[in-house]
Structure formats: structure tokens, C-alpha cells
Design an enzyme around this catalytic site. Sequence first.
Site: not given
Length: 270
Positions: A178, A185
Site C-alpha cells: 500500500c 495486500d
Amino acid sequence: MSYSTLPAPIHCYTLRPLPRPHVQRQHALPAIASRGYDLWNHYEVSWLDMHERPQIAVVELVIPCDSPFTLEMTDAHRYFMTLRECRFESTQALEAHIAGELSRCLNAYVLVRTTPVRQAVRSTAMAGPHSETLDTEPVPVVRGGVDANLLRQRRDADVPSESAVHECLTSDLLSVRCPLSGGVDYGTVWIEYEGTPICRRSLMAYVLSYRDSALYIEQCVETLFSDILTRCEPSRLTVGARFTRRHGLDINPVRSTHAVAITNLRTVRQ
């Protein structure tokens, strides 16, 4: 027994939408404009009914991929937290409230669907039964960021260059960082295409090159779609990814050269 009366639902949190270009591929896009959507799932949306009884549901948000603005995950989480003390006459009223606010905020129609948690049983198969995994390809970790130059068409001696195929390839090894939090993620990606066969080893290496890259989830899928379309030149292409959840939310973008149906089949990781 005392029974307090809550005021009518008042939304007290102002969403801060992200301009869509912030989560899109920044380099030149292919000539074919992509179609598709960003499918958000929130598994823990809570509110009160008119008798102040807590309710909870899974909420699906479908945001068009060409919307001028989109959401940021932490900001969306804060927005949904404000609904915990709001009263709604029905789930339909909740859906209308959320759809109205998000559509105004993002300058695009946002589809909202709710399912009571007790009914939210989904299939755990994302791609079709005939999909094949890339994860058995003998490819090491690729360092240095996204590298579209890794992609190439397959040139096997036993496969004529003019032969076209229709196949769906998947990988559970997609991950990005991120740009805001630095957190990782994790996602499952599927690539369905028609055209000259794509070299699977090169495609696996390309997917692994995302490991050290700081990208928004939507930007990740935009780049996958754009690079594969540009480098491998399929006649039809759909790229989608199912990401694991944060703050009770997951984002599942889909990009395609053609119109595609909105589906929401969870993976076992979700």
C-alpha cells in the site's frame, strides 16, 4: 426500563474521495479503453433498526472503473463506522442512504447490495472449473518492481504461431504494498484471454515482479491489464483480482476489453 430515543440518522463523517488518476496506471494506456468495475466487500457493516436493535450485513459496493473519483480503504472504513449508531427502517433504506452518499461523493452511480451475514454464504471458487494455475511454474522471486518486459508470447515448436487459444490462468502469489501505509495486500489474480498463447513462465515472473511495488489495488489491476494487452496482444482480455480484507473491507477490481457481468465469488482466502 428506560428506553432512549436516538436522533434520525445523521452522517457526521465527510468522505475524502481519491481522484481516479491516483489509482490508475500512470503510463500510456492501450488504444482499447478498458471496461469493468471495482467490487468492494465490507463484511461487518452494522446499524440499528427503528427499535434500536443492532443489525449486521455484508455490503457490496460496485464502483465503475471510469468514475472520476474512488474511495481509500481507511477512509471508507471510518465512513462505515459512523453507521453503527444510525437507525434505518429497512436494509433497502440503508442501501439507498449509502448509494446516495457515495454516488454524490464519487460523481458516479455506485451500486449497493446488502446481504444479512447469516445468508452471506458464497462459493469459494473464483475462476471457472477449467482455469489453470501459474503457481507451479519454476520461477524465482523477481526484484526491482513491475517489469512488463518479462511478458512474451509462447513460441513452442509444437504450437503454430497462428494458433489462437482461449484460457484462464490464475495465481495466488500476487502481492503489492500500500502506498499510504506500507502494508502488504495479498491477492489472487485471474487472467482470461483469447489469442496467441502467452508464455506461462513469463506471465508468472511478471506477476511476481509486483511483490516490491507500491501500488493501490486498483492501480495494480489496471497495470496488469494494460501491460498484458500491450505486450501479448490478445484479441480479448479480462483481468481480475480478489484481495484479502483489511478493516473488514476487500477490493476486487476487474478490467476487460469487453463488457463483463458483475460477479462476487469469494476465494477461500476471503
